[in-house]
Design a protein around this motif. Structure first.
Motif, PDB file in Angstrom:
ATOM      1  N   LYS A  43       0.841  -1.205   0.000  1.00  0.00           N
ATOM      2  CA  LYS A  43       0.000   0.000   0.000  1.00  0.00           C
ATOM      3  C   LYS A  43       0.872   1.249   0.000  1.00  0.00           C
ATOM      4  O   LYS A  43       0.589   2.221  -0.720  1.00  0.00           O
ATOM      5  CB  LYS A  43      -0.922   0.004   1.219  1.00  0.00           C
ATOM      6  N   ARG A  44       1.933   1.236   0.806  1.00  0.00           N
ATOM      7  CA  ARG A  44       2.841   2.390   0.818  1.00  0.00           C
ATOM      8  C   ARG A  44       3.509   2.567  -0.538  1.00  0.00           C
ATOM      9  O   ARG A  44       3.673   3.696  -1.016  1.00  0.00           O
ATOM     10  CB  ARG A  44       3.900   2.204   1.907  1.00  0.00           C
ATOM     11  N   ARG A  45       3.893   1.454  -1.161  1.00  0.00           N
ATOM     12  CA  ARG A  45       4.507   1.556  -2.487  1.00  0.00           C
ATOM     13  C   ARG A  45       3.512   2.094  -3.512  1.00  0.00           C
ATOM     14  O   ARG A  45       3.872   2.904  -4.379  1.00  0.00           O
ATOM     15  CB  ARG A  45       5.025   0.184  -2.928  1.00  0.00           C
ATOM     16  N   GLY A  46       2.270   1.619  -3.434  1.00  0.00           N
ATOM     17  CA  GLY A  46       1.251   2.136  -4.330  1.00  0.00           C
ATOM     18  C   GLY A  46       1.003   3.620  -4.122  1.00  0.00           C
ATOM     19  O   GLY A  46       0.831   4.375  -5.086  1.00  0.00           O
ATOM     20  N   ASP A  47       1.003   4.052  -2.844  1.00  0.00           N
ATOM     21  CA  ASP A  47       0.819   5.480  -2.555  1.00  0.00           C
ATOM     22  C   ASP A  47       1.973   6.295  -3.128  1.00  0.00           C
ATOM     23  O   ASP A  47       1.763   7.377  -3.700  1.00  0.00           O
ATOM     24  CB  ASP A  47       0.730   5.700  -1.047  1.00  0.00           C
ATOM     25  N   ASP A  48       3.183   5.786  -2.951  1.00  0.00           N
ATOM     26  CA  ASP A  48       4.352   6.510  -3.482  1.00  0.00           C
ATOM     27  C   ASP A  48       4.258   6.654  -5.000  1.00  0.00           C
ATOM     28  O   ASP A  48       4.576   7.723  -5.560  1.00  0.00           O
ATOM     29  CB  ASP A  48       5.648   5.784  -3.099  1.00  0.00           C
ATOM     30  N   LEU A  49       3.824   5.576  -5.661  1.00  0.00           N
ATOM     31  CA  LEU A  49       3.698   5.635  -7.113  1.00  0.00           C
ATOM     32  C   LEU A  49       2.591   6.605  -7.525  1.00  0.00           C
ATOM     33  O   LEU A  49       2.762   7.402  -8.463  1.00  0.00           O
ATOM     34  CB  LEU A  49       3.394   4.237  -7.662  1.00  0.00           C
ATOM     35  N   LEU A  50       1.462   6.579  -6.819  1.00  0.00           N
ATOM     36  CA  LEU A  50       0.353   7.478  -7.144  1.00  0.00           C
ATOM     37  C   LEU A  50       0.750   8.930  -6.920  1.00  0.00           C
ATOM     38  O   LEU A  50       0.463   9.793  -7.765  1.00  0.00           O
ATOM     39  CB  LEU A  50      -0.863   7.121  -6.281  1.00  0.00           C
ATOM     40  N   TYR A  51       1.422   9.199  -5.799  1.00  0.00           N
ATOM     41  CA  TYR A  51       1.804  10.580  -5.493  1.00  0.00           C
ATOM     42  C   TYR A  51       2.907  11.093  -6.419  1.00  0.00           C
ATOM     43  O   TYR A  51       3.117  12.306  -6.505  1.00  0.00           O
ATOM     44  CB  TYR A  51       2.270  10.687  -4.045  1.00  0.00           C
ATOM     45  N   SER A  52       3.600  10.179  -7.095  1.00  0.00           N
ATOM     46  CA  SER A  52       4.592  10.627  -8.076  1.00  0.00           C
ATOM     47  C   SER A  52       3.919  11.093  -9.371  1.00  0.00           C
ATOM     48  O   SER A  52       4.522  11.821 -10.157  1.00  0.00           O
ATOM     49  CB  SER A  52       5.579   9.494  -8.385  1.00  0.00           C
ATOM     50  N   ILE A  82       0.364  12.192  -9.342  1.00  0.00           N
ATOM     51  CA  ILE A  82      -0.667  13.167  -8.987  1.00  0.00           C
ATOM     52  C   ILE A  82      -0.325  13.732  -7.611  1.00  0.00           C
ATOM     53  O   ILE A  82       0.087  12.983  -6.722  1.00  0.00           O
ATOM     54  CB  ILE A  82      -2.063  12.500  -8.946  1.00  0.00           C
ATOM     55  N   PRO A  83      -0.473  15.014  -7.403  1.00  0.00           N
ATOM     56  CA  PRO A  83      -0.211  15.583  -6.076  1.00  0.00           C
ATOM     57  C   PRO A  83      -1.031  14.892  -4.983  1.00  0.00           C
ATOM     58  O   PRO A  83      -2.167  14.455  -5.229  1.00  0.00           O
ATOM     59  CB  PRO A  83      -0.607  17.053  -6.231  1.00  0.00           C
ATOM     60  N   MET A  84      -0.473  14.831  -3.785  1.00  0.00           N
ATOM     61  CA  MET A  84      -1.117  14.098  -2.699  1.00  0.00           C
ATOM     62  C   MET A  84      -2.512  14.637  -2.384  1.00  0.00           C
ATOM     63  O   MET A  84      -3.459  13.865  -2.198  1.00  0.00           O
ATOM     64  CB  MET A  84      -0.236  14.156  -1.438  1.00  0.00           C
ATOM     65  N   THR A  85      -2.648  15.946  -2.309  1.00  0.00           N
ATOM     66  CA  THR A  85      -3.951  16.518  -1.962  1.00  0.00           C
ATOM     67  C   THR A  85      -5.000  16.190  -3.009  1.00  0.00           C
ATOM     68  O   THR A  85      -6.161  15.934  -2.682  1.00  0.00           O
ATOM     69  CB  THR A  85      -3.834  18.042  -1.812  1.00  0.00           C
ATOM     70  N   VAL A  86      -4.603  16.181  -4.274  1.00  0.00           N
ATOM     71  CA  VAL A  86      -5.540  15.865  -5.357  1.00  0.00           C
ATOM     72  C   VAL A  86      -5.877  14.376  -5.339  1.00  0.00           C
ATOM     73  O   VAL A  86      -7.038  13.975  -5.493  1.00  0.00           O
ATOM     74  CB  VAL A  86      -4.949  16.277  -6.717  1.00  0.00           C
ATOM     75  N   ALA A  87      -4.864  13.521  -5.131  1.00  0.00           N
ATOM     76  CA  ALA A  87      -5.089  12.072  -5.106  1.00  0.00           C
ATOM     77  C   ALA A  87      -6.014  11.683  -3.960  1.00  0.00           C
ATOM     78  O   ALA A  87      -6.893  10.824  -4.115  1.00  0.00           O
ATOM     79  CB  ALA A  87      -3.753  11.346  -4.981  1.00  0.00           C
ATOM     80  N   ASP A  88      -5.846  12.304  -2.805  1.00  0.00           N
ATOM     81  CA  ASP A  88      -6.713  11.997  -1.660  1.00  0.00           C
ATOM     82  C   ASP A  88      -8.160  12.386  -1.933  1.00  0.00           C
ATOM     83  O   ASP A  88      -9.099  11.724  -1.481  1.00  0.00           O
ATOM     84  CB  ASP A  88      -6.201  12.716  -0.408  1.00  0.00           C
ATOM     85  N   GLY A 113      -5.859  20.443 -13.558  1.00  0.00           N
ATOM     86  CA  GLY A 113      -6.754  19.336 -13.251  1.00  0.00           C
ATOM     87  C   GLY A 113      -6.178  18.023 -13.724  1.00  0.00           C
ATOM     88  O   GLY A 113      -5.197  17.988 -14.476  1.00  0.00           O
ATOM     89  N   VAL A 114      -6.808  16.920 -13.264  1.00  0.00           N
ATOM     90  CA  VAL A 114      -6.360  15.577 -13.641  1.00  0.00           C
ATOM     91  C   VAL A 114      -6.942  15.231 -15.002  1.00  0.00           C
ATOM     92  O   VAL A 114      -8.142  15.389 -15.247  1.00  0.00           O
ATOM     93  CB  VAL A 114      -6.803  14.545 -12.588  1.00  0.00           C
ATOM     94  N   VAL A 122      -2.645   6.081 -16.830  1.00  0.00           N
ATOM     95  CA  VAL A 122      -1.527   6.971 -16.519  1.00  0.00           C
ATOM     96  C   VAL A 122      -2.038   8.414 -16.424  1.00  0.00           C
ATOM     97  O   VAL A 122      -1.666   9.281 -17.222  1.00  0.00           O
ATOM     98  CB  VAL A 122      -0.397   6.862 -17.574  1.00  0.00           C
ATOM     99  N   PRO A 123      -2.923   8.706 -15.512  1.00  0.00           N
ATOM    100  CA  PRO A 123      -3.462  10.073 -15.392  1.00  0.00           C
ATOM    101  C   PRO A 123      -2.361  11.041 -14.990  1.00  0.00           C
ATOM    102  O   PRO A 123      -1.414  10.691 -14.287  1.00  0.00           O
ATOM    103  CB  PRO A 123      -4.522   9.934 -14.295  1.00  0.00           C
ATOM    104  N   ARG A 124      -2.510  12.291 -15.436  1.00  0.00           N
ATOM    105  CA  ARG A 124      -1.523  13.330 -15.116  1.00  0.00           C
ATOM    106  C   ARG A 124      -2.250  14.566 -14.616  1.00  0.00           C
ATOM    107  O   ARG A 124      -3.388  14.844 -15.001  1.00  0.00           O
ATOM    108  CB  ARG A 124      -0.689  13.708 -16.347  1.00  0.00           C
TER     109      ARG A 124
END
Length: 635
Positions: free
Chosen positions: A421-430, A432-438, A560-561, A566-568
Motif C-alpha cells: 500500500k505504501r509503495r502504491g501510494d508513493d507511485l500514485l503521489y509521483s 498526482i499531487p497528494m492533496t488531489v489524489a486523496d 486538473g487531472v 496513466v493520469p496526469r
C-alpha cells in the motif's frame, strides 16, 4: 493480553466514533498493529496508549475511555457465547462476583497464556458488597469498573454504582501487584434472603450426627486438613502414599511442602484462604522436599535438607540437587503434583479442608507423578478425563498449532499489505499531487479536481547540445537525461516546487499549485539557479558536456487531472505557453525570466540583467531579463 480485548476496543470505537478517529488513534499511539487476532498475545500497554490517544483526539478523559473499553469487552464477548457462561454462574450478581476467578480458570484452557486478575468479596450486605481486585497490570481500575457496570446492567438487569475505597501497589516476590478495594452499591436483597433461607433449611433438615474425619479423608484421598496456623493436621490416604508414607506431612507447615499456583498474586495466608473460599485453588506438591530414601543412596534424615546460602538443597549420593530440579521429566516418579480443588472452612474445629484431586493432562504423566488411575477419586470424573484427554489432546494440540500458524501468516500478510500500500501510494503521489489524489480516493469526480489559480510561476528547462544521429548517440542522450532529471527531482521538493512532467528533453515544474504559496516566483528562481549549479558539477558517465536553458513566467492557470490510464495533473492557459516561449528563446546556461516574474521577486535577493526586447511567438516583442544568484544568497 489476548487480542480479543483489543478486538472489542477496535470494533466499538469504529462503530461509535468512526474509522477516521480509530486510524488517528492508531497513529497517535504509535500502534504498529492494524488488525488484532483473537488468540494472539499483545503487549499490555497498547490499551492504555489507545485510551490516551482517543482522550487527546476527543478532549475526553483517559479514565472515561478505559471505562468505555471495559464495557466494550462485555458487549463484544457475547459474540463468542461467553455471556452464557456468566448467566450460568449463579442466580445473582453476587454469585458471579464470587466466581470470577473460577471463570478465568475455566477459560485458561482456551487462553493458556492469560494473566487473569483475582477478585474476592470481603463484605456482603443488602445494599451491595466490597470487592477486592488484585492484578499484575497497572492502570486498569476504570477498565474493571466498566466491565462490572456492563455485566450488572446487561446480564443481571441491575443498576450498579461503583466507587474506589482504596488503591495501593505492593510487591510480592518479584511481582508488583495492584490492589483495589471497590464498594459496589446495588440491590442485593434477593441474595441475602436466599442465604438466610438456605441457612434456616440447613439447620432444620440437615442436622447429621458427627462422623469420623478419617472417612472424609478416605473419600477425598488427596485432601489436606490444616488449622489457622497453617499446620497440617490431616491428609488423604493417597497423598500420604505419594509423600513416601509415614507422617512426613503431619504437624508441618503447609507452605513448606506446597506452593500456591492459583489464585495468582496472593500470599498463602489464613485470611486469603477464608476470603477466597468460593474460588478454585491450585496447589503444587513439592516432591523435592519429600524425596524417599533409596536403597544404596546416602540420603539420610540428617543430610536430607541442607541450607546453603539460603537455598534449600537435597543431597543424593553426595550430589546437591535443587528440589525444583526434580520436577524434570528425566526424574520419573519425582515430578511435582498439581492439586486442584476448593477450600472449605470447618467452623466446629476451626480448620480448613482442601478438597482436591490431582491435575493430570495426559495418561503419560501418571508415571512421572507416581500415580495410577485407581489413585484418582472414585466418585469423580478424573479417570474419564485422563483417558479422553489422552485420545483428544494430540488433535487439540494440532488444531492450536494450525491456528497459531494461520494467525502468524495473517499477520505477515497484513504487513505485506501495508508495504505494498505504501509503495502504491508513493507511485500514485509521483503522478498526482497528494492533496488531489486523496480527493479522488474519497470518490469525487476527476472534474472536481479542476480549479483555477490566480497566479503561479512555471519553469521550463531544456537540455541542449545533443546531436542524436546514431543509436549510440540516442543511448547516451537517454543516460544523460536520466542523470540530469534525477538530479532535478531531488531538488524540487526542497524548494516546494511541483514537477509537472518531462517531454523529450524538456523538464516542466510549477510553484503555487496545487499547494498555494505566496513565494512561488522565488521558489522557482531558487530551484532554477540551484539546477544550474548542480548541472555544472554533475558527472556524466559518457563524459558529454551538458548544458541547460531555462525559461520562467508567472500568471494565472487552470489545472486538473487528465486521463484514465496513466493520469496526469496538467496545467492549461496562456501562462504555460509564455513560459515555454521564454525557454525556447533562452540561451544555454542562462535563466530567462519575464517581467511579470521579476516584479514578484524580492528586491536585492538576485542579480538581474535587462536583456531588452525579445520577440515571442504570438506575443510580439516583450521585455525580458537574465537572472543570476548573489553569492551566499541561495543555499
Amino acid at each position: 493480553m489476548y487480542g480479543m480485548l483489543l478486538e472489542s476496543v477496535q470494533h466499538f470505537v469504529q462503530l461509535e466514533y468512526g474509522d477516521e478517529i480509530w486510524q488517528k488513534a492508531l497513529q497517535l499511539s504509535e500502534c504498529k498493529y492494524t488488525v488484532f487476532n483473537t488468540h494472539q498475545v499483545y503487549p499490555d500497554h497498547i490499551m492504555g496508549c489507545l485510551a490516551s490517544a482517543l482522550a487527546q483526539i476527543t478532549s475526553q478523559s483517559y479514565e472515561s475511555f478505559m471505562n468505555f473499553f471495559g464495557k466494550c469487552f462485555v458487549r463484544f464477548f457475547s459474540n463468542y457465547g461467553y455471556d452464557v457462561t456468566i448467566k450460568a454462574t449463579g442466580r445473582h450478581f453476587t454469585d458471579f462476583l464470587e466466581n470470577v476467578d473460577n471463570i478465568h480458570i475455566q477459560f485458561a484452557l482456551s487462553y493458556p497464556k492469560m494473566k487473569s486478575p483475582s477478585m474476592y468479596l470481603t463484605e456482603v450486605d443488602e445494599n451491595g458488597c466490597v470487592l477486592v481486585y488484585r492484578s499484575g497490570r497497572q492502570g486498569f481500575t476504570h477498565y474493571v469498573m466498566g466491565q462490572l457496570d456492563e455485566v450488572a446492567e446487561d446480564i443481571f438487569n441491575l443498576k450498579l454504582e461503583t466507587s474506589v475505597l482504596s488503591q495501593e501497589n505492593v510487591t510480592i516476590g518479584t511481582r508488583n501487584i495492584s490492589i483495589v478495594h471497590f464498594r459496589l452499591n446495588f440491590d442485593n436483597s434477593q441474595y441475602i434472603s436466599a442465604k438466610k433461607a438456605e441457612t434456616a433449611a440447613h439447620l432444620e433438615t440437615r442436622q447429621l450426627a458427627p462422623f469420623s474425619c478419617s472417612l472424609l479423608l478416605e473419600m477425598f484421598p488427596f485432601a489436606i486438613l490444616f488449622n489457622s496456623m497453617l499446620e497440617i493436621v490431616g491428609c488423604g490416604e493417597r497423598l500420604i502414599q505419594v509423600a513416601g508414607g509415614g507422617n512426613k506431612l503431619l504437624k508441618q507447615s503447609v507452605p513448606k511442602f506446597f506452593r500456591l499456583r492459583r489464585p495468582k498474586g496472593i500470599g498463602f495466608t489464613w485470611k486469603n484462604i477464608i476470603n477466597l473460599k468460593s474460588v478454585m485453588f491450585e496447589i503444587e506438591l513439592l516432591r523435592g522436599e519429600l524425596v524417599p530414601k533409596k536403597e544404596g543412596s546416602n540420603l539420610t534424615a540428617e543430610n536430607t535438607l541442607s541450607d546453603k546460602a539460603g537455598t534449600r538443597e537435597i543431597e543424593i549420593d553426595g550430589k546437591s540437587i535443587s528440589p525444583y530440579a526434580l520436577r524434570r521429566d528425566s526424574q520419573p516418579g519425582l515430578k511435582n503434583i498439581l492439586l486442584k480443588g476448593q477450600m472449605r472452612y470447618l467452623d466446629d474445629i476451626n480448620a480448613v479442608i482442601y478438597l482436591c484431586s490431582p491435575v493430570v493432562n495426559d495418561i503419560n504423566e501418571l508415571p512421572d507423578q507416581s500415580l495410577y488411575l485407581n489413585d484418582l477419586n472414585q466418585h469423580g470424573l478424573g479417570k474419564e478425563m485422563v483417558l479422553a484427554g489422552w485420545q483428544h489432546n494430540s488433535k487439540l494440540g494440532l488444531m492450536f498449532d494450525k491456528a497459531e500458524q494461520r494467525a502468524t501468516e495473517l499477520e505477515n500478510n497484513y504487513s505485506l499489505l501495508d508495504t505494498w500500500k505504501r509503495r502504491g501510494d508513493d507511485l500514485l503521489y509521483s503522478m498526482i499531487p497528494m492533496t488531489v489524489a486523496d480527493r479522488l480516493r474519497t470518490g469525487k469526480s476527476p472534474l472536481s479536481t479542476c480549479e483555477s489559480f490566480d497566479c503561479v510561476t512555471i519553469m521550463f528547462s531544456e537540455l541542449v547540445g545533443f546531436n542524436s544521429t546514431t543509436v549510440q548517440d540516442i543511448m547516451e542522450l537517454v543516460s544523460t537525461m536520466n542523470a540530469v532529471f534525477s538530479c532535478f527531482d531531488s531538488l524540487v521538493d526542497k524548494y516546494h516546487v511541483y514537477k509537472v512532467e518531462t517531454v523529450g528533453q524538456v523538464y516542466m515544474a510549477v510553484s503555487g499549485a496545487p499547494e498555494c504559496s505566496e513565494n512561488h516566483a522565488q521558489n522557482i528562481c531558487d530551484v532554477s539557479l540551484c539546477m544550474m549549479r548542480h548541472v555544472k558539477q554533475l558527472q556524466i558517465p559518457s563524459g558529454t558536456k551538458v548544458d541547460v536553458r531555462i525559461g520562467i513566467h508567472s500568471g494565472p492557470v487552470v489545472a486538473g487531472v487528465v486521463g484514465i490510464k496513466v493520469p496526469r495533473y496538467c496545467f492549461f492557459g496562456d501562462t504555460v505557453n509564455t513560459a515555454s516561449r521564454m525557454q525556447s528563446t533562452s540561451s544555454p546556461g542562462m535563466v530567462h525570466v519575464s517581467k511579470q516574474t521579476k516584479e514578484k521577486l524580492p528586491k536585492d535577493r538576485y542579480v538581474t540583467q535587462n536583456r531588452g526586447l525579445v520577440k515571442l511567438k504570438g506575443k510580439g516583442e516583450v521585455a525580458t531579463f537574465w537572472i543570476f544568484e548573489k553569492p551566499t544568497a541561495v543555499e
